[in-house]
Design an enzyme around this catalytic site. Structure first.
Site, PDB file in Angstrom:
ATOM      1  N   SER A 122      27.220  25.408  24.340  1.00  8.68           N
ATOM      2  CA  SER A 122      26.703  24.989  25.766  1.00  8.68           C
ATOM      3  C   SER A 122      27.218  26.114  26.375  1.00  8.68           C
ATOM      4  O   SER A 122      28.448  26.704  26.337  1.00  8.68           O
ATOM      5  CB  SER A 122      27.343  23.716  26.281  1.00  8.68           C
ATOM      6  N   TYR A 153      35.513  18.924  27.675  1.00 11.40           N
ATOM      7  CA  TYR A 153      34.027  19.420  27.041  1.00 11.40           C
ATOM      8  C   TYR A 153      33.915  20.651  26.982  1.00 11.40           C
ATOM      9  O   TYR A 153      33.792  21.314  25.967  1.00 11.40           O
ATOM     10  CB  TYR A 153      33.005  18.750  28.220  1.00 11.40           C
TER      11      TYR A 153
END
Length: 240
Positions: A122, A153
């Site tokens: 990501s 994350y």
């Protein structure tokens, strides 16, 4: 991939959902070879059992797509004692890949194409800090700092990106390609925890971006398909 004639193994946590997906593929692609296997990327024993099943049932592995992921969930620990996002987004894929890489080496030796490992990353790895980097290098999936859904994350996505680069270096002589890819904002269930409360400013921005500009799952998977199916010399191994 099924349309291209590949044998497709759906490795999923929820086997009932996997079977429904497999049935949908079979209804669209005649005579396809799609099988379902259960694996929980948050459970290291489940990963080991899945890998054993793969070696019992498969003779080759041309493409491994490490696609499982969780986004900004509450503070949870796995049964193995690791932070949940770090385990699902990185540690589980790290273990699975290392357990299956020997089968990919065998495939490389008998094939005229290079097997590929594709890790879903990501853009959020860019939000990681130097301290996050130290946490990864020192092997801490969970930090001594107060839990932040976003920091957990981004740390996990930095880890999988670093893993891609190092695995590419180690796999050069084995003739295996390794890539990491950011699929973009995709309309999927990944945002379910943000919808329950938008725990961070960046989480709210990500949710709004997905709702306004997000891709369908069909469009969102195109980068993965490209990396799976492109010619060997089209992209350098280790790339993002």
């Amino acid at each position: 991939m099924a349309r291209k004639g590949a044998r497709v193994v759906l490795a999923c946590r929820d086997i009932k959902k996997a079977e429904r997906t497999a049935d949908s593929i079979r209804s669209e692609v005649s005579n396809c070879d799609v099988v379902c296997r259960q694996v929980d990327l948050s459970d290291l024993q489940s990963i080991r059992e899945f890998a054993q099943t793969v070696y019992r049932t498969e003779t080759r592995l041309d493409v491994l797509v490490n696609n499982a992921g969780v986004l900004m969930c509450p503070e949870w620990l796995t049964t193995d004692g690791f932070e949940y996002q770090f385990t699902v987004n990185y540690l589980g894929h790290f273990l699975l890949t290392n357990l299956l890489v020997n089968l990919m080496k065998i495939t490389s030796a008998i094939s005229d194409t290079r097997p590929r490992i594709i890790n879903l990353s990501s853009w959020a790895h860019n939000l990681s800090t130097e301290r996050d980097l130290r946490d990864i290098i020192e092997g801490r999936g969970i930090s001594n700092r107060p839990y932040s859904p976003l920091a957990a994350y981004t740390r996990s996505k930095l880890a999988i990106t670093m893993f891609t680069m190092e695995l590419s270096r180690q796999s050069e002589n084995a003739n295996i390609c390794v890539f990491s890819v950011h699929p973009g904002a995709v309309h999927s269930n990944m945002f379910r925890y943000i919808r329950q409360g938008c725990p961070t400013f960046y989480g709210a921005i990500a949710l709004i971006s997905a709702l306004v500009q997000g891709k369908s799952c069909e469009i969102g998977c195109q980068q993965v398909l490209h990396l799976s199916l492109c010619k060997d010399n089209d992209l350098p191994s280790g790339g993002y």
